[in-house]
Write a protein that holds these residues in place. Structure first.
Motif, mmCIF file in Angstrom:
data_model
loop_
_atom_site.group_PDB
_atom_site.id
_atom_site.type_symbol
_atom_site.label_atom_id
_atom_site.label_comp_id
_atom_site.label_asym_id
_atom_site.label_seq_id
_atom_site.Cartn_x
_atom_site.Cartn_y
_atom_site.Cartn_z
ATOM 1 N N LEU A 180 0.840 -1.185 0.000
ATOM 2 C CA LEU A 180 0.000 0.000 0.000
ATOM 3 C C LEU A 180 0.883 1.245 0.000
ATOM 4 O O LEU A 180 1.795 1.365 0.804
ATOM 5 N N HIS A 181 0.616 2.140 -0.928
ATOM 6 C CA HIS A 181 1.274 3.451 -0.938
ATOM 7 C C HIS A 181 0.177 4.482 -1.119
ATOM 8 O O HIS A 181 -0.527 4.474 -2.133
ATOM 9 N N GLY A 182 0.020 5.358 -0.128
ATOM 10 C CA GLY A 182 -1.080 6.319 -0.169
ATOM 11 C C GLY A 182 -2.398 5.581 -0.022
ATOM 12 O O GLY A 182 -2.630 4.883 0.962
ATOM 13 N N THR A 183 -3.230 5.660 -1.035
ATOM 14 C CA THR A 183 -4.542 5.006 -0.997
ATOM 15 C C THR A 183 -4.641 3.861 -1.997
ATOM 16 O O THR A 183 -5.718 3.339 -2.240
ATOM 17 N N ARG A 184 -3.519 3.460 -2.573
ATOM 18 C CA ARG A 184 -3.533 2.470 -3.647
ATOM 19 C C ARG A 184 -2.605 1.298 -3.329
ATOM 20 O O ARG A 184 -1.487 1.494 -2.841
ATOM 21 N N SER B 94 1.635 12.100 -0.539
ATOM 22 C CA SER B 94 0.513 11.341 -0.005
ATOM 23 C C SER B 94 0.166 10.137 -0.862
ATOM 24 O O SER B 94 -0.527 9.238 -0.424
ATOM 25 N N GLY B 95 0.623 10.131 -2.109
ATOM 26 C CA GLY B 95 0.248 9.050 -3.014
ATOM 27 C C GLY B 95 -1.091 9.300 -3.662
ATOM 28 O O GLY B 95 -1.516 8.542 -4.508
ATOM 29 N N SER B 96 -1.787 10.371 -3.280
ATOM 30 C CA SER B 96 -3.092 10.642 -3.866
ATOM 31 C C SER B 96 -3.056 11.815 -4.833
ATOM 32 O O SER B 96 -3.707 11.798 -5.845
ATOM 33 N N THR B 97 -2.285 12.853 -4.537
ATOM 34 C CA THR B 97 -2.138 13.967 -5.467
ATOM 35 C C THR B 97 -0.705 14.444 -5.425
ATOM 36 O O THR B 97 -0.019 14.306 -4.427
ATOM 37 N N ALA B 98 -0.275 15.036 -6.511
ATOM 38 C CA ALA B 98 1.094 15.547 -6.564
ATOM 39 C C ALA B 98 1.231 16.850 -5.791
ATOM 40 O O ALA B 98 2.330 17.293 -5.521
ATOM 41 N N ASP B 99 0.108 17.491 -5.450
ATOM 42 C CA ASP B 99 0.154 18.789 -4.802
ATOM 43 C C ASP B 99 0.049 18.732 -3.291
ATOM 44 O O ASP B 99 0.049 19.744 -2.635
ATOM 45 N N GLU B 100 -0.062 17.551 -2.718
ATOM 46 C CA GLU B 100 -0.211 17.441 -1.271
ATOM 47 C C GLU B 100 0.971 16.668 -0.711
ATOM 48 O O GLU B 100 1.356 15.647 -1.239
ATOM 49 N N HIS B 101 1.561 17.178 0.362
ATOM 50 C CA HIS B 101 2.720 16.527 0.972
ATOM 51 C C HIS B 101 2.570 16.536 2.485
ATOM 52 O O HIS B 101 1.909 17.387 3.057
ATOM 53 N N VAL B 102 3.196 15.574 3.121
ATOM 54 C CA VAL B 102 3.219 15.514 4.574
ATOM 55 C C VAL B 102 4.667 15.599 5.004
ATOM 56 O O VAL B 102 5.518 14.878 4.490
#
Length: 155
Positions: A46-50, A122-130
């Motif tokens: 699992l990476h992000g939501t996938r 996040s693995g969900s969008t390129a524009d969001e980071h943690v």
């Protein structure tokens, strides 16, 4: 349902890890699915939501270094825009019901306000980071960065 994560391995990605195959430390082979007499298998992490299917294999002759490789590994690298120097971290997650799965974090070391931290996509969008900084074993700082919510804003 609570889950418990156990670190399997972590490494900074090299040029050959990005372009060809990710060399997996031989010492952690017992923590990954068994080959059961074969030399290759596909497992998912699992990476992000996938969930990503990955070819995990060893050579049939000579040095039996385990690797993640092939088209499935390259798809993961390209889709997630991995680069040399990114940190790849694999965890085994144990669920209360006895089942388990593997989870991956991939990030870059950054200097955030003078603190050496890791920035994870996040693995969900390129524009969001943690951004996560582990100061002590059980203490961490996590900051989510994303596009501002401008809905309803006066322009």
């Amino acid at each position: 349902m609570a889950a418990h994560s156990k670190l399997v391995f972590s490494k900074f990605l090299s040029d050959s890890d990005i372009k060809k195959r990710l060399a997996v430390p031989s010492a952690i082979q017992r923590s990954l699915p068994p080959f059961n007499g074969g030399h290759a298998l596909i497992f998912q992490f699992l990476h992000g939501t996938r969930f990503w299917p990955i070819l995990y294999s060893i050579r049939t002759k000579g040095y039996s270094k385990p690797v993640f490789s092939g088209r499935l590994w390259r798809n993961f690298v390209i889709y997630n825009n991995l680069n040399v120097g990114d940190r790849f971290t694999l965890y085994q997650v144990q669920v209360e019901d006895g089942s388990s799965y593997y989870r991956v974090d991939v990030g870059r070391e950054i200097d955030f306000l003078g603190i050496n931290a890791m920035a994870y996509g996040s693995g969900s969008t390129a524009d969001e980071h943690v951004i996560t900084h582990h100061h002590q074993e059980k203490l961490s700082l996590e900051l989510s960065l994303g596009q501002p919510n401008v809905e309803g804003a006066d322009n």
